[in-house]
Motif scaffolding. Structure first.
Motif, mmCIF file in Angstrom:
data_model
loop_
_atom_site.group_PDB
_atom_site.id
_atom_site.type_symbol
_atom_site.label_atom_id
_atom_site.label_comp_id
_atom_site.label_asym_id
_atom_site.label_seq_id
_atom_site.Cartn_x
_atom_site.Cartn_y
_atom_site.Cartn_z
ATOM 1 N N ASP A 1 0.830 -1.203 0.000
ATOM 2 C CA ASP A 1 0.000 0.000 0.000
ATOM 3 C C ASP A 1 0.864 1.252 0.000
ATOM 4 O O ASP A 1 0.613 2.192 -0.769
ATOM 5 C CB ASP A 1 -0.927 -0.008 1.215
ATOM 6 N N CYS A 2 1.900 1.266 0.826
ATOM 7 C CA CYS A 2 2.812 2.417 0.869
ATOM 8 C C CYS A 2 3.530 2.598 -0.464
ATOM 9 O O CYS A 2 3.707 3.721 -0.941
ATOM 10 C CB CYS A 2 3.827 2.256 1.990
ATOM 11 N N HIS A 3 3.925 1.503 -1.090
ATOM 12 C CA HIS A 3 4.620 1.575 -2.368
ATOM 13 C C HIS A 3 3.707 2.148 -3.455
ATOM 14 O O HIS A 3 4.132 3.013 -4.230
ATOM 15 C CB HIS A 3 5.121 0.189 -2.777
ATOM 16 N N VAL A 4 2.486 1.667 -3.514
ATOM 17 C CA VAL A 4 1.545 2.153 -4.530
ATOM 18 C C VAL A 4 1.281 3.638 -4.330
ATOM 19 O O VAL A 4 1.262 4.413 -5.294
ATOM 20 C CB VAL A 4 0.229 1.341 -4.480
ATOM 21 N N GLU A 5 1.106 4.059 -3.083
ATOM 22 C CA GLU A 5 0.867 5.473 -2.809
ATOM 23 C C GLU A 5 2.073 6.319 -3.206
ATOM 24 O O GLU A 5 1.928 7.383 -3.814
ATOM 25 C CB GLU A 5 0.567 5.656 -1.324
ATOM 26 N N ARG A 6 3.277 5.836 -2.900
ATOM 27 C CA ARG A 6 4.491 6.579 -3.228
ATOM 28 C C ARG A 6 4.663 6.707 -4.740
ATOM 29 O O ARG A 6 5.013 7.778 -5.255
ATOM 30 C CB ARG A 6 5.687 5.866 -2.606
ATOM 31 N N VAL A 7 4.384 5.634 -5.493
ATOM 32 C CA VAL A 7 4.497 5.670 -6.952
ATOM 33 C C VAL A 7 3.454 6.610 -7.548
ATOM 34 O O VAL A 7 3.753 7.386 -8.464
ATOM 35 C CB VAL A 7 4.373 4.243 -7.535
ATOM 36 N N ALA A 8 2.233 6.572 -7.034
ATOM 37 C CA ALA A 8 1.178 7.444 -7.547
ATOM 38 C C ALA A 8 1.520 8.912 -7.291
ATOM 39 O O ALA A 8 1.331 9.760 -8.177
ATOM 40 C CB ALA A 8 -0.153 7.092 -6.903
ATOM 41 N N LEU A 9 2.031 9.227 -6.102
ATOM 42 C CA LEU A 9 2.406 10.609 -5.818
ATOM 43 C C LEU A 9 3.562 11.075 -6.695
ATOM 44 O O LEU A 9 3.565 12.216 -7.178
ATOM 45 C CB LEU A 9 2.780 10.763 -4.338
ATOM 46 N N ALA A 10 4.527 10.216 -6.930
ATOM 47 C CA ALA A 10 5.649 10.574 -7.795
ATOM 48 C C ALA A 10 5.161 10.831 -9.218
ATOM 49 O O ALA A 10 5.618 11.779 -9.875
ATOM 50 C CB ALA A 10 6.705 9.478 -7.775
ATOM 51 N N ASP A 11 4.235 10.015 -9.695
ATOM 52 C CA ASP A 11 3.686 10.211 -11.037
ATOM 53 C C ASP A 11 2.919 11.526 -11.133
ATOM 54 O O ASP A 11 3.062 12.273 -12.105
ATOM 55 C CB ASP A 11 2.779 9.041 -11.397
ATOM 56 N N LEU A 12 2.117 11.819 -10.101
ATOM 57 C CA LEU A 12 1.379 13.086 -10.111
ATOM 58 C C LEU A 12 2.315 14.282 -10.060
ATOM 59 O O LEU A 12 2.092 15.289 -10.746
ATOM 60 C CB LEU A 12 0.407 13.127 -8.933
ATOM 61 N N GLU A 13 3.377 14.192 -9.275
ATOM 62 C CA GLU A 13 4.346 15.285 -9.214
ATOM 63 C C GLU A 13 5.020 15.493 -10.565
ATOM 64 O O GLU A 13 5.220 16.639 -11.002
ATOM 65 C CB GLU A 13 5.386 15.007 -8.142
ATOM 66 N N ASP A 14 5.354 14.399 -11.253
ATOM 67 C CA ASP A 14 5.955 14.515 -12.587
ATOM 68 C C ASP A 14 4.991 15.175 -13.561
ATOM 69 O O ASP A 14 5.395 16.025 -14.369
ATOM 70 C CB ASP A 14 6.363 13.135 -13.106
ATOM 71 N N ARG A 15 3.724 14.815 -13.490
ATOM 72 C CA ARG A 15 2.737 15.420 -14.392
ATOM 73 C C ARG A 15 2.549 16.907 -14.098
ATOM 74 O O ARG A 15 2.426 17.722 -15.017
ATOM 75 C CB ARG A 15 1.404 14.692 -14.276
ATOM 76 N N VAL A 16 2.545 17.258 -12.815
ATOM 77 C CA VAL A 16 2.392 18.671 -12.458
ATOM 78 C C VAL A 16 3.597 19.470 -12.955
ATOM 79 O O VAL A 16 3.446 20.571 -13.504
ATOM 80 C CB VAL A 16 2.221 18.826 -10.926
ATOM 81 N N LEU A 17 4.775 18.928 -12.772
ATOM 82 C CA LEU A 17 5.981 19.627 -13.227
ATOM 83 C C LEU A 17 6.004 19.774 -14.738
ATOM 84 O O LEU A 17 6.409 20.820 -15.258
ATOM 85 C CB LEU A 17 7.231 18.896 -12.750
ATOM 86 N N SER A 18 5.532 18.772 -15.474
ATOM 87 C CA SER A 18 5.488 18.882 -16.925
ATOM 88 C C SER A 18 4.437 19.894 -17.367
ATOM 89 O O SER A 18 4.630 20.622 -18.347
ATOM 90 C CB SER A 18 5.255 17.534 -17.574
ATOM 91 N N LEU A 19 3.320 19.975 -16.643
ATOM 92 C CA LEU A 19 2.304 20.994 -16.955
ATOM 93 C C LEU A 19 2.820 22.387 -16.681
ATOM 94 O O LEU A 19 2.558 23.325 -17.439
ATOM 95 C CB LEU A 19 1.024 20.732 -16.159
ATOM 96 N N ILE A 20 3.552 22.535 -15.586
ATOM 97 C CA ILE A 20 4.125 23.850 -15.252
ATOM 98 C C ILE A 20 5.146 24.248 -16.311
ATOM 99 O O ILE A 20 5.222 25.417 -16.702
ATOM 100 C CB ILE A 20 4.743 23.817 -13.849
ATOM 101 N N ALA A 21 5.912 23.293 -16.794
ATOM 102 C CA ALA A 21 6.947 23.583 -17.776
ATOM 103 C C ALA A 21 6.343 24.004 -19.130
ATOM 104 O O ALA A 21 6.986 24.724 -19.886
ATOM 105 C CB ALA A 21 7.833 22.372 -17.979
ATOM 106 N N MET A 22 5.130 23.561 -19.398
ATOM 107 C CA MET A 22 4.490 23.934 -20.668
ATOM 108 C C MET A 22 4.161 25.401 -20.613
ATOM 109 O O MET A 22 3.949 26.117 -21.446
ATOM 110 C CB MET A 22 3.235 23.110 -20.896
#
Length: 55
Positions: free
Chosen positions: A34-55
């Protein structure tokens, strides 16, 4: 009534100990997964937010 033999009592206690260890391992693995899935999901969301900000 005949008392249980030492072999039978050791078998029962050993089986109970094995079941308890398996239960604890299952709970521990479920928490870790459960902790691993949550950590991976948060990392993915952070990457998406950073890519949106970069656009």
């Amino acid at each position: 009534m005949r008392p249980l033999s030492l072999r039978w009592r050791l078998l029962v206690v050993g089986g109970a100990a094995i079941l308890a260890a398996l239960g604890a391992a299952a709970i521990g693995l479920a928490v870790l997964f459960d902790c691993h899935v949550e950590r991976v999901a948060l990392a993915d969301l952070e990457d998406r937010v950073l890519s949106l900000i970069a656009m």
